[in-house]
Scaffold this active site. Sequence first.
Site, PDB file in Angstrom:
ATOM      1  N   SER A  32      -1.885 -12.386  14.234  1.00 38.17           N
ATOM      2  CA  SER A  32      -0.948 -12.973  13.277  1.00 38.17           C
ATOM      3  C   SER A  32      -1.384 -14.375  12.907  1.00 38.17           C
ATOM      4  CB  SER A  32       0.453 -13.064  13.890  1.00 38.17           C
ATOM      5  OG  SER A  32       0.958 -11.790  14.122  1.00 38.17           O
ATOM      6  N   HIS A  64      -0.558  -7.902   8.591  1.00 44.89           N
ATOM      7  CA  HIS A  64      -1.645  -7.258   9.321  1.00 44.89           C
ATOM      8  C   HIS A  64      -2.271  -6.216   8.401  1.00 44.89           C
ATOM      9  CE1 HIS A  64      -0.694  -8.367  13.674  1.00 44.89           C
ATOM     10  NE2 HIS A  64       0.262  -8.927  12.988  1.00 44.89           N
ATOM     11  N   ARG A  85      -4.326  -5.264  14.624  1.00 45.71           N
ATOM     12  CA  ARG A  85      -4.375  -4.628  15.943  1.00 45.71           C
ATOM     13  C   ARG A  85      -3.180  -3.695  16.099  1.00 45.71           C
ATOM     14  NH1 ARG A  85      -3.815 -10.042  18.139  1.00 45.71           N
ATOM     15  NH2 ARG A  85      -5.399  -9.722  19.726  1.00 45.71           N
ATOM     16  N   THR A  86      -3.278  -2.826  17.087  1.00 45.19           N
ATOM     17  CA  THR A  86      -2.125  -2.023  17.496  1.00 45.19           C
ATOM     18  C   THR A  86      -1.443  -2.768  18.630  1.00 45.19           C
ATOM     19  OG1 THR A  86      -3.147   0.067  16.841  1.00 45.19           O
ATOM     20  CG2 THR A  86      -1.409   0.185  18.491  1.00 45.19           C
ATOM     21  N   HIS A  87      -0.133  -2.970  18.485  1.00 45.29           N
ATOM     22  CA  HIS A  87       0.621  -3.696  19.514  1.00 45.29           C
ATOM     23  C   HIS A  87       1.256  -2.732  20.513  1.00 45.29           C
ATOM     24  CE1 HIS A  87       0.383  -6.925  16.476  1.00 45.29           C
ATOM     25  NE2 HIS A  87       0.482  -7.741  17.514  1.00 45.29           N
ATOM     26  N   GLU A 186      11.446 -13.987  22.769  1.00 51.72           N
ATOM     27  CA  GLU A 186      12.083 -14.257  24.057  1.00 51.72           C
ATOM     28  C   GLU A 186      13.438 -14.933  23.875  1.00 51.72           C
ATOM     29  OE1 GLU A 186       8.954 -15.361  23.239  1.00 51.72           O
ATOM     30  OE2 GLU A 186       8.158 -13.517  24.131  1.00 51.72           O
ATOM     31  N   SER A 205       0.548  -9.726  22.656  1.00 46.18           N
ATOM     32  CA  SER A 205      -0.732  -9.015  22.560  1.00 46.18           C
ATOM     33  C   SER A 205      -1.729  -9.567  23.574  1.00 46.18           C
ATOM     34  CB  SER A 205      -1.310  -9.155  21.141  1.00 46.18           C
ATOM     35  OG  SER A 205      -1.687 -10.493  20.897  1.00 46.18           O
ATOM     36  N   ASN A 228       4.684 -21.131  16.125  1.00 45.56           N
ATOM     37  CA  ASN A 228       6.076 -21.599  16.276  1.00 45.56           C
ATOM     38  C   ASN A 228       6.256 -22.141  17.690  1.00 45.56           C
ATOM     39  OD1 ASN A 228       5.939 -18.415  16.687  1.00 45.56           O
ATOM     40  ND2 ASN A 228       7.511 -19.195  18.066  1.00 45.56           N
TER      41      ASN A 228
HETATM   42  I1  8IG Z   1       3.456 -15.348  15.980  1.00 46.73           I
HETATM   43  O1  8IG Z   1       7.417 -17.039  20.049  1.00 46.73           O
HETATM   44  C1  8IG Z   1       4.529 -15.185  17.607  1.00 46.73           C
HETATM   45  N1  8IG Z   1       4.385 -14.138  18.397  1.00 46.73           N
HETATM   46  N2  8IG Z   1       6.541 -13.221  22.382  1.00 46.73           N
HETATM   47  N3  8IG Z   1       6.992 -15.156  21.205  1.00 46.73           N
HETATM   48  C2  8IG Z   1       6.331 -13.985  21.337  1.00 46.73           C
HETATM   49  N4  8IG Z   1       5.438 -13.568  20.454  1.00 46.73           N
HETATM   50  C3  8IG Z   1       5.221 -14.342  19.398  1.00 46.73           C
HETATM   51  C4  8IG Z   1       5.858 -15.558  19.193  1.00 46.73           C
HETATM   52  C5  8IG Z   1       6.802 -15.991  20.158  1.00 46.73           C
HETATM   53  N5  8IG Z   1       5.416 -16.074  18.051  1.00 46.73           N
END
Ligand code: 8IG
Length: 265
Positions: A32, A64, A85-87, A186, A205, A228
């Site tokens: 991402s 993606h 990718r595959t998550h 989270e 990932s 972020n």
């Molecule tokens: I972009 O704040 C991205 N991917 N788990 N937490 C989790 N995955 C993420 C985050 C995040 N930001």
Amino acid sequence: MTTPYELAKEAAAALAEKTGVEKHDVALVLGSGWLPAADALGADYTEIDTTDLPGFSAAAVAGHSGKIRSIRSASGRNLLVFLSRTHFYEGKGVAAVVHPIRTAAAAGCSTMVLTNGCGGLNPSWSPGTPVLIKDHINLTASSPLVGANFVDLTDLYSARLRDLAKQVDSSLDEGVYVQFTGPHYETPAEVKMAGILGGDLVGMSTTLEAIAAREAGMEILGISLVTNLAAGISDQPLNHAEVLEAGRNAATRMGGLLSNLVPKI
Ligand code: 8IG
């Protein structure tokens, strides 16, 4: 029954046939926020759909692309770039998550560069900050390995490759990446837990892929783009649009980082 390793061999054979490239050298997975950086790796390329190869399924996330790019780099390396990718959270199983990694290994790649977008726990990492992964904590309660296969994960993320990255950009920090299953972000309490456990970055990932890459004998570099601040670190709510925007804003820096790094590998 076809094993995941046999399926990866079949995918690598199809890749060689469709790209006309017998052996690839360096594989990169763009997570991402990293897609806008792809063009910096080189303009001499062939692009195929992941679904053209055995064992791959279509991309599931906005931002993606379901493409694989075979790039002839200016330094004469054959780069295998996965533009998506595959998550784990897609529920297709861990073997599907690491199929690109095993395909890259079967295609000849000895280096795996894993990138991702993630949340940061360090408030000084503003959105758009790249951080080198020095180690990980895998909270998926899963492994790509099945059976009595006791792979050593000491020095999973190559110190040599991290040093090369720092030669390109001396301002790069390092951190421990914590993989949650997602797809929800989270809670603030979970982010606090990740910090208490020794984590600096939270994402969805990379750790399972790194394990599969190590099993395959590849040298691994992990780079997170903090898109972020993790939940509760700032008082702002999280959203996917912010992730994509941070990627667009950081594209030039990430492209420069990857393109300057590849010739040194
Ligand atoms: I972009 O704040 C991205 N991917 N788990 N937490 C989790 N995955 C993420 C985050 C995040 N930001």
